[in-house]
Design a protein around this motif. Structure first.
Motif, PDB file in Angstrom:
ATOM      1  N   ALA A   6       0.837  -1.205   0.000  1.00 26.07           N
ATOM      2  CA  ALA A   6       0.000   0.000   0.000  1.00 26.07           C
ATOM      3  C   ALA A   6       0.872   1.256   0.000  1.00 26.07           C
ATOM      4  CB  ALA A   6      -0.930  -0.007   1.210  1.00 26.07           C
ATOM      5  N   CYS A   7       1.894   1.267   0.829  1.00 22.16           N
ATOM      6  CA  CYS A   7       2.784   2.437   0.879  1.00 22.16           C
ATOM      7  C   CYS A   7       3.514   2.607  -0.446  1.00 22.16           C
ATOM      8  CB  CYS A   7       3.808   2.295   2.007  1.00 22.16           C
ATOM      9  SG  CYS A   7       3.078   2.427   3.636  1.00 22.16           S
ATOM     10  N   SER A  47       1.293   4.071  -2.964  1.00 24.16           N
ATOM     11  CA  SER A  47       1.043   5.483  -2.677  1.00 24.16           C
ATOM     12  C   SER A  47       2.164   6.348  -3.224  1.00 24.16           C
ATOM     13  CB  SER A  47       0.969   5.719  -1.167  1.00 24.16           C
ATOM     14  OG  SER A  47      -0.304   5.457  -0.696  1.00 24.16           O
ATOM     15  N   LEU A  48       3.382   5.829  -3.131  1.00 24.44           N
ATOM     16  CA  LEU A  48       4.542   6.660  -3.449  1.00 24.44           C
ATOM     17  C   LEU A  48       4.944   6.612  -4.918  1.00 24.44           C
ATOM     18  CD1 LEU A  48       6.747   6.042  -0.297  1.00 24.44           C
ATOM     19  CD2 LEU A  48       5.439   8.072  -0.874  1.00 24.44           C
ATOM     20  N   PRO A  88       3.563   7.044  -7.920  1.00 26.52           N
ATOM     21  CA  PRO A  88       3.319   8.176  -8.817  1.00 26.52           C
ATOM     22  C   PRO A  88       4.186   9.394  -8.500  1.00 26.52           C
ATOM     23  CG  PRO A  88       1.258   7.199  -8.137  1.00 26.52           C
ATOM     24  CD  PRO A  88       2.324   6.568  -7.292  1.00 26.52           C
ATOM     25  N   PHE A  89       4.484   9.607  -7.219  1.00 24.20           N
ATOM     26  CA  PHE A  89       5.355  10.732  -6.861  1.00 24.20           C
ATOM     27  C   PHE A  89       6.764  10.505  -7.397  1.00 24.20           C
ATOM     28  CE2 PHE A  89       2.100  10.847  -3.531  1.00 24.20           C
ATOM     29  CZ  PHE A  89       1.692  12.156  -3.659  1.00 24.20           C
TER      30      PHE A  89
END
Lengths: 316, 300
Positions: B36-37, B40-41, B43-44
């Protein structure tokens, strides 16, 4: 109590002299709260009334004030009549809402549970990471996703090609377009829901879990018999936010597929349709009528949500 | 103030933590949370990598997944693509966000203070009314606010359209009231009053310094909300190159996310320019924001 001590009073007068000190004490709360009411009057209440008025009229703002034509319920009839674009857009909105909303909660809830139960020590770091998508700019991040979804050169299809699957037309196939939009929405809001659920979980007393541990409950049982029932108020709140937010979905489909919602308008949500009618075609009356209908739809869905939760929502 | 006995034995000894032994289920949990983390990261990470690659390398098979050295040339391309207005547009966004934040903090805390610390006629109704306005979906306001700005105030195309209407909002007042109510004792206000402070003086010198944490929360939320406001800027026609906000300009130079002919180096540079301030602000105060935002969520 200091203020009860009788003060030496000056000889009684007919009327108390006006004192600035007393005046400012009395007036302060009204003065302090008045900005909201003044602003709401100008930018809230009056516009709301005006938009309700317009919903029964035909008007182009370029024609100037007063040049509107009363059309009665025609705007509403047009929107609700035979499968009009508004109906289609409403269906699309609900479908994308389900595609993104349901998985959001199915993932966020166990995620929050796991973090709260087993990974407490890492909690603040993990929640910061998961919260990042929520605060990013929708336009910027949707552009990044658009590149991921790109048909021939996108990373997603590159990944699929590595396992021998052909390129998927994420942004072209009418059946897949809602999925692509929902993916972006899902990505942006999962973390927010995790945070909500985490704070809900922290409100549950540790004693309850300890008692369950003593009784020999395993993690799965704890989840279903303690966490879920005690988390209901937070779930209700999170569901409501998801419904209200998803029904007004605008930026993600607008950027991902363009103003028309992609070929055949496969991702033309109601908010986009209203935007197009009101601000591109300048048909303010029809736009207003549809905005109110969408408001009604949001209200009804929220009521259904409320009803399901007040009835025991599946568990007794 | 009553003096309190020294708290030496108050907190019970912590229950011994079970040693985090490696178990299969624990590994499963880590994989789940780690994935999950990671997602989340990603695309950044990608937006930063792409912003540093020359346009010709952004879309290639196999993809480049490590930083390149085209940052400065992408920056120049971005300036060229916006007729040298990119920094101006950055400033427009910043200016609107700052004005919006400062005014919101001032008016909302002032009203929150009044609702938390004063008794006055009609207080319950006024507060109830404010809460009810929170139920109006923003979408219903789009058309009428445009018409007010266009046909009554003639503000269309100006930054005022974006920050004036939200200066005092229901959410902010509610958040402030909850915090002031639970964190500030009424006796403090009375003491200040006995010392001869005016009501506004109490607000500036007693209340404001004590509510800094919640000011930070609301401030960041307002700033982020204003910075990200794309639809508002679109509707209010901040459409000249020099009046645009950054998200609007971003959409313009991309020409749609599926436009393969767009200048991706320039676009990605602007994506970074749009997201970076948010990342910095949030990372500085993430704990404060997260706890402040959820504290008022459901406790009632």
């Amino acid at each position: 109590m200091q203020e009860r001590v009788p003060l030496p009073t000056s000889p009684p007068r007919q009327r108390r002299r006006w004192s600035y000190n007393r005046f400012q004490q009395r007036a302060a709360p009204y003065l302090f709260t008045s900005p909201f009411f003044i602003l709401f009057l100008i930018f809230g209440l009056f516009p709301l009334g005006f938009s309700l008025f317009l919903a029964f009229h035909l008007w182009n703002p370029l024609d100037g004030l007063g040049n509107w034509e009363y059309v009665g319920w025609d705007n509403f009839k047009l929107a609700l009549g035979a499968p009009d674009q508004f109906w289609v857009s409403l269906k699309i909105t609900v479908w994308i809402g389900l595609l993104s909303g349901v998985p959001q909660h199915l993932v966020a809830l166990p995620l929050a549970f796991v973090i709260n139960q087993a990974l407490r020590r890492w909690q603040s770091g993990i929640s910061t990471i998961l919260f990042l998508p929520y605060i990013t700019n929708a336009v910027a991040i949707t552009i990044v996703f658009g590149m991921l979804f790109s048909e021939n050169l996108g990373l997603l299809n590159y990944g699929l090609s590595l396992v021998g699957l052909g390129p998927v037309r994420w942004l072209a196939l009418p059946e897949l377009v809602p999925v692509s939009v929902a993916t972006v929405v899902f990505w942006r809001y999962v973390g927010w829901n995790v945070i909500l659920y985490l704070s809900g979980l922290q409100a549950i007393s540790e004693d309850v879990y300890e008692a369950a541990t003593v009784d020999g409950a395993n993690n799965v049982q704890k989840f279903f018999y303690i966490t879920l029932p005690l988390l209901r108020p937070m779930m209700f709140y999170a569901f409501t936010l998801t419904i209200v937010g998803n029904m007004q979905l605008f930026e993600e489909p607008f950027i991902l597929l363009g103003q028309a919602g992609g070929s055949g308008g496969a991702a033309l949500t109601s908010a986009m349709h209203i935007f197009n009618v009101a601000f591109r075609d300048l048909d303010m009356g029809y736009g207003s009528a549809m905005a109110w209908l969408l408001f009604l739809a949001i209200f009804i869905l929220s009521m259904i949500n409320n009803y399901l939760f007040s009835r025991g929502g599946g568990r007794s | 103030m009553t003096t309190q006995p020294l708290e030496t034995t108050v907190s019970p000894p912590r229950p011994p933590r079970r040693s985090p032994r490696f178990t299969l289920s624990r590994a499963g949990l880590w994989i789940f949370v780690g994935l999950a983390c990671f997602l989340s990261l990603v695309p950044f990470y990608l937006m930063f990598v792409w912003a540093s690659l020359p346009s010709s390398q952004i879309f290639t098979v196999p993809p480049h997944l490590w930083f390149g050295d085209a940052l400065t040339s992408n920056f120049q391309k971005m300036m060229a693509a916006t007729d040298n207005h990119a920094l101006r547009q950055f400033w427009n966004s910043l200016y609107i966000a700052i004005l919006s934040t400062v005014t919101t903090l001032f008016f909302c805390s002032l009203a929150g203070f009044a609702f938390a610390m004063y008794e006055f006629k009609g207080k319950r109704y006024l507060f109830g009314f404010i809460l009810i306005t929170m139920l109006i979906p923003p979408l219903v306001m789009d058309i009428p606010s445009f018409l007010v700005m266009n046909n009554f105030l003639h503000w269309i195309g100006t930054p005022r359209t974006l920050w004036v209407p939200g200066m005092a909002n229901a959410f902010g007042i509610f958040l402030m009231r909850q915090y002031i109510f639970s964190a500030l004792p009424k006796s403090l206000i009375e003491a200040a009053r006995l010392d001869g402070a005016t009501e506004f003086g109490i607000y500036t010198r007693v209340v404001l310094p004590l509510i800094r944490p919640i000011l930070a929360t609301l401030g960041i939320v307002t700033f982020v909300g204003s910075w990200n406001n794309f639809k508002g800027a679109l509707i209010m026609r901040l459409s000249e190159d020099s009046t645009m906000t950054l998200p609007l300009s971003l959409r313009k130079i991309t020409g749609g996310a599926t436009n393969i002919n767009a200048d991706w180096g320039a676009t990605l540079m602007m994506v970074v320019l749009t997201v970076l301030p948010l990342l910095i602000i949030f990372l500085l105060a993430s704990r404060q924001v997260i706890s402040g935002l959820t504290s008022g969520a459901v406790k009632d």
